[in-house]
Design a protein around this motif. Sequence first.
Motif, PDB file in Angstrom:
ATOM      1  N   GLN A 297       0.843  -1.194   0.000  1.00  0.00           N
ATOM      2  CA  GLN A 297       0.000   0.000   0.000  1.00  0.00           C
ATOM      3  C   GLN A 297       0.876   1.241   0.000  1.00  0.00           C
ATOM      4  N   HIS A 298       0.448   2.274  -0.744  1.00  0.00           N
ATOM      5  CA  HIS A 298       1.222   3.493  -0.743  1.00  0.00           C
ATOM      6  C   HIS A 298       0.970   4.272   0.538  1.00  0.00           C
ATOM      7  N   ALA A 299       1.887   5.156   0.847  1.00  0.00           N
ATOM      8  CA  ALA A 299       1.747   5.979   2.037  1.00  0.00           C
ATOM      9  C   ALA A 299       0.574   6.915   1.882  1.00  0.00           C
ATOM     10  N   ASP A 300       0.161   7.491   2.993  1.00  0.00           N
ATOM     11  CA  ASP A 300      -0.919   8.450   2.946  1.00  0.00           C
ATOM     12  C   ASP A 300      -0.558   9.579   1.989  1.00  0.00           C
ATOM     13  N   ILE A 301      -1.548  10.012   1.237  1.00  0.00           N
ATOM     14  CA  ILE A 301      -1.336  11.082   0.274  1.00  0.00           C
ATOM     15  C   ILE A 301      -1.241  12.404   1.012  1.00  0.00           C
ATOM     16  N   SER A 302      -0.221  13.177   0.709  1.00  0.00           N
ATOM     17  CA  SER A 302      -0.016  14.459   1.369  1.00  0.00           C
ATOM     18  C   SER A 302      -1.013  15.494   0.854  1.00  0.00           C
ATOM     19  N   PRO A 303      -1.203  16.586   1.589  1.00  0.00           N
ATOM     20  CA  PRO A 303      -2.096  17.648   1.107  1.00  0.00           C
ATOM     21  C   PRO A 303      -1.693  18.190  -0.262  1.00  0.00           C
ATOM     22  N   LEU A 304      -0.388  18.303  -0.504  1.00  0.00           N
ATOM     23  CA  LEU A 304       0.083  18.795  -1.797  1.00  0.00           C
ATOM     24  C   LEU A 304      -0.287  17.822  -2.912  1.00  0.00           C
ATOM     25  N   GLU A 305      -0.076  16.530  -2.668  1.00  0.00           N
ATOM     26  CA  GLU A 305      -0.431  15.518  -3.657  1.00  0.00           C
ATOM     27  C   GLU A 305      -1.939  15.471  -3.873  1.00  0.00           C
ATOM     28  N   SER A 306      -2.680  15.592  -2.774  1.00  0.00           N
ATOM     29  CA  SER A 306      -4.134  15.566  -2.866  1.00  0.00           C
ATOM     30  C   SER A 306      -4.655  16.730  -3.700  1.00  0.00           C
ATOM     31  N   ARG A 307      -4.036  17.900  -3.533  1.00  0.00           N
ATOM     32  CA  ARG A 307      -4.457  19.063  -4.312  1.00  0.00           C
ATOM     33  C   ARG A 307      -4.164  18.860  -5.803  1.00  0.00           C
TER      34      ARG A 307
ATOM     35  N   ARG B 266       3.687  19.302  -9.459  1.00  0.00           N
ATOM     36  CA  ARG B 266       4.184  18.364 -10.468  1.00  0.00           C
ATOM     37  C   ARG B 266       5.219  17.419  -9.880  1.00  0.00           C
ATOM     38  N   ASP B 267       6.132  17.965  -9.099  1.00  0.00           N
ATOM     39  CA  ASP B 267       7.184  17.146  -8.508  1.00  0.00           C
ATOM     40  C   ASP B 267       6.617  16.126  -7.529  1.00  0.00           C
ATOM     41  N   ALA B 268       5.685  16.575  -6.674  1.00  0.00           N
ATOM     42  CA  ALA B 268       5.075  15.668  -5.704  1.00  0.00           C
ATOM     43  C   ALA B 268       4.251  14.592  -6.405  1.00  0.00           C
ATOM     44  N   TYR B 269       3.511  15.005  -7.419  1.00  0.00           N
ATOM     45  CA  TYR B 269       2.677  14.071  -8.179  1.00  0.00           C
ATOM     46  C   TYR B 269       3.544  13.000  -8.842  1.00  0.00           C
ATOM     47  N   GLN B 270       4.631  13.435  -9.468  1.00  0.00           N
ATOM     48  CA  GLN B 270       5.508  12.501 -10.161  1.00  0.00           C
ATOM     49  C   GLN B 270       6.111  11.493  -9.189  1.00  0.00           C
ATOM     50  N   LYS B 271       6.530  11.942  -8.029  1.00  0.00           N
ATOM     51  CA  LYS B 271       7.106  11.047  -7.036  1.00  0.00           C
ATOM     52  C   LYS B 271       6.067  10.046  -6.529  1.00  0.00           C
ATOM     53  N   LEU B 272       4.840  10.510  -6.342  1.00  0.00           N
ATOM     54  CA  LEU B 272       3.770   9.611  -5.905  1.00  0.00           C
ATOM     55  C   LEU B 272       3.545   8.497  -6.923  1.00  0.00           C
ATOM     56  N   MET B 273       3.481   8.862  -8.217  1.00  0.00           N
ATOM     57  CA  MET B 273       3.223   7.858  -9.233  1.00  0.00           C
ATOM     58  C   MET B 273       4.410   6.909  -9.394  1.00  0.00           C
ATOM     59  N   GLU B 274       5.622   7.414  -9.203  1.00  0.00           N
ATOM     60  CA  GLU B 274       6.790   6.542  -9.261  1.00  0.00           C
ATOM     61  C   GLU B 274       6.775   5.530  -8.118  1.00  0.00           C
TER      62      GLU B 274
END
Length: 454
Positions: free
Chosen positions: A23-33, A238-246
């Motif tokens: 399972q991935h870690a909890d999504i941060s507020p920045l990623e959620s936005r 963009r940076d946070a999103y990319q790291k989440l998907m990676e």
Amino acid sequence: MKHVEEYNHTLAGTDAGVMPIPQHADISPLESRAISKARWRLMPLVLMMYLLAFIDRSNIGMAALTMNQFLGLTPQQFGFAVGIFSFGYILFEVPSNVLLARYGARFWLARIMITWGVISMAMAFAQGAVSLSILRFLLGVAEAGLAPGIVFYLTTWFPRKELARVFSIYYLGVPLAAIIANPISGYILDNFHQVGGLESWQWLFLIEGFPPIILSVVVFLYLTDKPASASWLSPEERDAYQKLMEKEQRDTLTVGHSGLKAMFKDRRVWILGLAYFFTVIGLTGLGFWMPQFIKRFDYSDTVVGLLGTIPYIVGAVAMCWWSNHSDKTNERTWHFILPSILFSVGFVVAAISDSPVISMLGLTLSTVGMLACVPTFYTLPASFLTNQGSAGGLALINSIGNIGGFFGPFLVGLTISLTGKSQNGLYLLSILVLFSPLLIYLLSKSRRQVAGWR
């Protein structure tokens, strides 16, 4: 080759035999936005694309109310013409998705829309069973790769815990296509006879085939291929999103594979494709024949179109609730099996009585089951298809399933031709649809016993 971003959704949880995965870690507020922005920007366009696709592949069901008599089509010929679409779709689906991976979703999905819109409009000039069948085959060729391409595209943008909900938004195109197009089609059939020297069914194809051509321009200008190129996100997002998907990619790789060759050797792909085959038999049998099932009660074409929206309105509400429940509980298997059984039962209810009320109840139950099970099905291949293998894997599963797109309409038409009773077509569909939940149940037992769901 330029690869589309990783295929990163996956089954989650341990309930009801669902394989546990990282399972991935909890999504941060920045990623959620960032995810929220992506949802609001991309999903309306994705929904509109699939809505128009479903209108143009299924409006022949409404056109048949006057077209069949004008062209002299028997039920068997109509079923064949409807179903041959699937073979064009199947033959070019995997190549289409390979090209999507090479050229990007923005360009390739726009190309698909232009070609299917032109061919859909050309169906207005069919002269008989042969020319209609050829055009339906070409429509399948033109649209090949759209559905798995969109599913693959969504998995490059949304983390796995969002996917059943996102898929349900995308799949809203099916009920909305019926809700919007059926009344319009019925009105055209009743009021466009001999306008400009054309029959009303010809106007139906011309009017409903044009919007995809316009939308293709919007898709090309507006769609964004991947999070890293989203100028409408801030650099931090963009940076946070990319790291989440990676991270999603790495988690999925711990339980899956990414190679195209390995995907073809994986029996899970073929079993899922076979399960989808039986689901699609019911889906297409229901969708293409529903107007004629309703027409047997001697309603006008306009009324048939209006009544045909009822099952899809109820089904759309049920689908959204059911998909959301699947995401909340992290359970997939039984969220597919239970509505699939309802899908089958509804056909029996529709066939068992000559009452229009009971028949509409049965058609509504089947539509609810169909709409609820399909978005959940899209999550099932998630634990083992990743990276470059995912586009081809999804296309292969969809291709196997779409063979049912020929047999559903054709077998119903053949059964009606041989028996003279439309109810027998419904009984046949009820039996065939049951094989899908049976296969998924057996596969779920197997993956509980053997690590890696092999």
